[in-house]
Scaffold this motif. Sequence first.
Motif, PDB file in Angstrom:
ATOM      1  N   GLY A  98      39.827  47.130  39.766  1.00  0.00           N
ATOM      2  CA  GLY A  98      40.247  45.762  40.056  1.00  0.00           C
ATOM      3  C   GLY A  98      39.253  45.026  40.934  1.00  0.00           C
ATOM      4  O   GLY A  98      39.060  43.819  40.800  1.00  0.00           O
ATOM      5  N   LEU A  99      38.613  45.757  41.818  1.00  0.00           N
ATOM      6  CA  LEU A  99      37.659  45.144  42.742  1.00  0.00           C
ATOM      7  C   LEU A  99      36.331  44.808  42.067  1.00  0.00           C
ATOM      8  O   LEU A  99      35.782  43.726  42.261  1.00  0.00           O
ATOM      9  CB  LEU A  99      37.424  46.081  43.932  1.00  0.00           C
ATOM     10  CG  LEU A  99      36.552  45.568  45.062  1.00  0.00           C
ATOM     11  CD1 LEU A  99      37.197  44.355  45.724  1.00  0.00           C
ATOM     12  CD2 LEU A  99      36.325  46.670  46.084  1.00  0.00           C
ATOM     13  N   HIS A 100      35.833  45.733  41.254  1.00  0.00           N
ATOM     14  CA  HIS A 100      34.505  45.557  40.655  1.00  0.00           C
ATOM     15  C   HIS A 100      34.528  45.250  39.162  1.00  0.00           C
ATOM     16  O   HIS A 100      33.510  44.827  38.611  1.00  0.00           O
ATOM     17  CB  HIS A 100      33.658  46.819  40.876  1.00  0.00           C
ATOM     18  CG  HIS A 100      33.426  47.127  42.313  1.00  0.00           C
ATOM     19  ND1 HIS A 100      32.681  46.322  43.143  1.00  0.00           N
ATOM     20  CD2 HIS A 100      33.862  48.148  43.091  1.00  0.00           C
ATOM     21  CE1 HIS A 100      32.657  46.835  44.357  1.00  0.00           C
ATOM     22  NE2 HIS A 100      33.374  47.943  44.358  1.00  0.00           N
ATOM     23  N   GLY A 101      35.641  45.508  38.507  1.00  0.00           N
ATOM     24  CA  GLY A 101      35.685  45.333  37.059  1.00  0.00           C
ATOM     25  C   GLY A 101      34.916  46.449  36.365  1.00  0.00           C
ATOM     26  O   GLY A 101      34.508  47.425  36.984  1.00  0.00           O
ATOM     27  N   ASN A 102      34.736  46.294  35.055  1.00  0.00           N
ATOM     28  CA  ASN A 102      33.955  47.262  34.290  1.00  0.00           C
ATOM     29  C   ASN A 102      33.222  46.506  33.193  1.00  0.00           C
ATOM     30  O   ASN A 102      33.830  46.042  32.228  1.00  0.00           O
ATOM     31  CB  ASN A 102      34.866  48.338  33.702  1.00  0.00           C
ATOM     32  CG  ASN A 102      34.090  49.475  33.085  1.00  0.00           C
ATOM     33  OD1 ASN A 102      32.983  49.298  32.581  1.00  0.00           O
ATOM     34  ND2 ASN A 102      34.681  50.657  33.116  1.00  0.00           N
ATOM     35  N   LYS A 103      31.924  46.390  33.347  1.00  0.00           N
ATOM     36  CA  LYS A 103      31.119  45.620  32.393  1.00  0.00           C
ATOM     37  C   LYS A 103      31.067  46.278  31.021  1.00  0.00           C
ATOM     38  O   LYS A 103      30.945  45.596  30.009  1.00  0.00           O
ATOM     39  CB  LYS A 103      29.704  45.452  32.941  1.00  0.00           C
ATOM     40  CG  LYS A 103      29.642  44.590  34.169  1.00  0.00           C
ATOM     41  CD  LYS A 103      28.237  44.511  34.719  1.00  0.00           C
ATOM     42  CE  LYS A 103      28.250  43.735  36.022  1.00  0.00           C
ATOM     43  NZ  LYS A 103      26.949  43.735  36.673  1.00  0.00           N
ATOM     44  N   HIS A 104      31.162  47.598  30.967  1.00  0.00           N
ATOM     45  CA  HIS A 104      31.047  48.309  29.700  1.00  0.00           C
ATOM     46  C   HIS A 104      32.201  48.000  28.750  1.00  0.00           C
ATOM     47  O   HIS A 104      32.008  47.948  27.538  1.00  0.00           O
ATOM     48  CB  HIS A 104      30.964  49.821  29.936  1.00  0.00           C
ATOM     49  CG  HIS A 104      29.804  50.215  30.787  1.00  0.00           C
ATOM     50  ND1 HIS A 104      28.496  50.106  30.371  1.00  0.00           N
ATOM     51  CD2 HIS A 104      29.751  50.698  32.051  1.00  0.00           C
ATOM     52  CE1 HIS A 104      27.690  50.515  31.331  1.00  0.00           C
ATOM     53  NE2 HIS A 104      28.429  50.878  32.371  1.00  0.00           N
TER      54      HIS A 104
END
Length: 190
Positions: free
Chosen positions: A141-147
Amino acid sequence: MEHEGKNNMNGMEMEKGKRELGSRKGVELTMRVLALILTMAAATVLGVAKQTKVVSIKLIPTLPPLDITTTAKASYLSAFVYNISVNAIACGYTAISIAILMISRGRRSKKLLMVVLLGDLVMVALLFSGTGAASAIGLMGLHGNKHVMWKKVCGVFGKFCHRAAPSLPLTLLAAVVFMFLVVLDAIKLP
């Protein structure tokens, strides 16, 4: 005369042993109360974390954005629900173990000590697994996931993230307290 000296010495050793047992029991009781407070606080902090916000969603670039009211709650994420449940279980277990400690007054049998030791070990495992699960989702939730193209949720629901975050170190600290309780329990076993 020599016999009286030995009896006197044994009496002093017994008194010293009773004091050590009492202080060890006091440390155990203090640690269990600390674990109770930490697990209750962690479950409560995460359980009440909630934020409602109006989010604008643009479906088609040529149309105006659509405003939708959304809510972020811990109950929407299974990892957070698991962490709350683990803390609630540990809190309940701790209350029961405190009652057992108070009732037994130092006359615990080896079987009872083993049951408490195993219970404490289970709490260590549950609390560490709850911390890991909630931390993984919290970082997502804090950083997300670009993949997988998951966006940062904490950018939108920052208040929710800041309210939920303190439960993780509280749970971790409770797990460490239970680890120390396991060591204390193991020392008591003959």
